[in-house]
Design an enzyme around this catalytic site. Structure first.
Site, PDB file in Angstrom:
ATOM      1  N   GLU A 164      -5.342   0.376  -1.858  1.00  0.00           N
ATOM      2  CA  GLU A 164      -4.816   0.852  -3.133  1.00  0.00           C
ATOM      3  C   GLU A 164      -5.450   0.071  -4.268  1.00  0.00           C
ATOM      4  OE1 GLU A 164      -0.599   0.986  -3.576  1.00  0.00           O
ATOM      5  OE2 GLU A 164      -0.255   1.919  -1.614  1.00  0.00           O
ATOM      6  N   GLU A 217       2.442  -2.911   2.569  1.00  0.00           N
ATOM      7  CA  GLU A 217       3.045  -3.957   1.729  1.00  0.00           C
ATOM      8  C   GLU A 217       4.305  -4.575   2.359  1.00  0.00           C
ATOM      9  OE1 GLU A 217       3.549  -2.233  -2.179  1.00  0.00           O
ATOM     10  OE2 GLU A 217       1.388  -1.984  -2.463  1.00  0.00           O
ATOM     11  N   HIS A 250       4.817   3.860   5.302  1.00  0.00           N
ATOM     12  CA  HIS A 250       4.760   3.441   3.896  1.00  0.00           C
ATOM     13  C   HIS A 250       6.050   2.759   3.439  1.00  0.00           C
ATOM     14  CE1 HIS A 250       2.102   3.487   0.456  1.00  0.00           C
ATOM     15  NE2 HIS A 250       3.156   3.730  -0.318  1.00  0.00           N
TER      16      HIS A 250
END
Length: 475
Positions: free
Chosen positions: A332, A195, A147
């Site tokens: 998400e 991301e 993450h």
């Protein structure tokens, strides 16, 4: 008597004062809209059907992804440093009972590695595995990722300048994670990066394709995605055919649909095992931006412009991927609390319904944050194991499960020529198929259900045709 009367009057005043609060919190099913969303044509293949089976997902956010805090005395304290509460099996049970079939577990690994080989702490790995098992024991699907590991020094950074160290980090960390979970079946999914982006750059959150740094970063992300796939596949076991998720720049819809992004190659025999990973809080000023920062609490389900804020990126994803049989997961999504429950119920119902119509899975971001002025993405109160906004969840569940879809196709195992019968022609065709130098996996030819098509399947088919086996598998 006077004391009794005074007590009763006081009680009545308090009770009356509490009534508005009780009514305000009362469940209101009428908030969930009735939607009729036209269904798109969804290709029928194993990857698309796999994602369909995940149904609806929930993020265990601000938990294992935490990478700092003020009360950390040992590394297991990271789990509670942001959310304030340790994950329990009871929580996961409540998530399952509400209708979620998938849990995404974001994990930041860089605070828990040591040495030049990025050795992951056994203590941390064991705890992550324990929570993964909470979900697996419930027959849920789990997505495990890296993450907040986008870091020039401690993790990976998608630019040519840092590619050597980034490649080493991604391959080292994923080799260890994959080895630990090599025997887990397809209920466990790996997501290579979260991301990936140029942190601190002017285009950190937007893939501006006229900027050479961004184009370079996209090319680096392509390579890191490939390194991730190669590393996991090389560990063998069930990792050889595990479903994997790969994002584009910043995991945005534009990051995955631009002309520079490339999906990684997979090993021979794996068809549609790579899933495109996308995050989409659209429109951001409603779904993600706090009121204090200039956001809005307004979104009209009946306004075509507001609708298009959701459908534009889903159409782009559908046209490039799901319409072509390439699975996509929105890892998400959500809408922050701005004291606008009705609007959020309508928005999330509409969002999930539109995604479902295009064969896309949605996973709700939940950071357990219910107060303040920031990112109030709290939906599930982890202390009480109750959903604070059940209408939002029920709207999502309604359209994740009830949207009109074509029925699952009937699989006739052993039917090589797909004529609905299993006979000598299928035996001859399967024999020729197996003798081919390079052939893709075809589910209905895997008559022993071992995820491979080989001579063992041919032998079973022969026994069936000779009457030595009474039946073949069915769905």
């Amino acid at each position: 008597m006077k004391k009794t009367t005074a007590f009763l009057l006081c009680f009545l005043m308090i009770f009356t004062a509490l009534l508005p609060m009780q009514n305000a919190n009362a469940y209101d099913a009428s908030l969930i809209p009735n939607l009729q969303i036209p269904q798109k044509n969804i290709p029928n293949n194993d990857g698309m059907n796999f994602v369909k089976g995940l149904r609806l997902g929930w993020n265990l956010g601000n938990t294992f992804d935490a990478f700092n805090g003020t009360n950390i005395t040992n590394e297991l304290d990271y789990e509670t440093s942001w959310s304030g509460i340790k994950t329990t099996k009871q929580m996961i049970d409540a998530i399952k009972q509400k209708g979620f079939n998938t849990v995404r577990i974001p994990v930041s690994w860089h605070p828990h590695v040591s040495g030049s080989d990025y050795k992951i702490s056994d203590v941390w790995m064991n705890r992550v595995q324990e929570v993964v098992n909470y979900c697996i024991d419930n027959k849920m699907y789990v997505i495990l990722n890296t993450h907040h590991d986008v870091d020039k020094v401690k993790g990976y950074f998608p630019s040519s300048q840092y590619m050597a160290s980034s490649k080493k980090y991604i391959t080292s960390v994923w080799a260890q994670i994959a080895a630990r979970f090599a025997n887990y079946d397809e209920h466990l999914i790996f997501e290579g990066m979260n991301e990936p982006r140029l942190v601190g750059h002017a285009n950190e959150w937007w893939p501006e394709l006229t900027n050479s740094d961004v184009v370079d970063s996209i090319n680096c992300i392509n390579q890191l995605n490939q390194d991730f796939v190669n590393t996991v596949r090389a560990t063998g076991g069930k990792n050889a055919s595990r479903y994997l998720m790969c994002p584009g720049y910043v995991a945005s819809p534009d990051g995955a649909t631009n002309d520079y992004f490339r999906m990684p190659n997979d090993i021979s025999g794996n068809n549609n095992k790579i899933i495109v990973s996308v995050h989409a809080y659209c429109p951001w000023n409603f779904a993600g931006l706090a009121m204090a920062d200039g956001g809005t609490n307004a979104w009209n389900i009946n306004d075509s412009k507001d609708q298009s804020e959701v459908t534009w990126f889903m159409d782009n994803i559908y046209n490039k991927y799901t319409s072509r049989g390439i699975p996509v997961i929105i890892g998400e999504c959500g809408a922050v609390d701005k004291n606008n429950l009705k609007t959020r119920v309508e928005y999330m119902s509409y969002y999930v319904a539109q995604a479902k119509a295009r064969g896309i899975l949605c996973i709700l971001w939940d950071n357990n944050n219910f107060s303040g002025t920031g990112e109030l993405f709290g939906f599930f109160d982890r202390r009480s194991c109750q959903f604070k906004f059940p209408e939002i969840i029920d709207g999502m569940v309604k359209y994740a499960f009830e949207a009109k879809t074509d029925p699952d196709p009937v699989i006739v195992y052993g039917d090589y020529n797909n004529d609905g019968n299993v006979d000598a022609l299928d035996f001859a065709g399967l024999k020729k198929y197996i003798m081919a130098a390079d052939h893709a996996y075809v589910k209905n030819l895997d008559v022993n259900l071992d995820n491979e098509v080989n001579a063992f399947d041919l032998a079973i088919l022969k026994k069936y045709l000779l009457g030595m086996v009474s039946k073949l598998p069915s769905n």
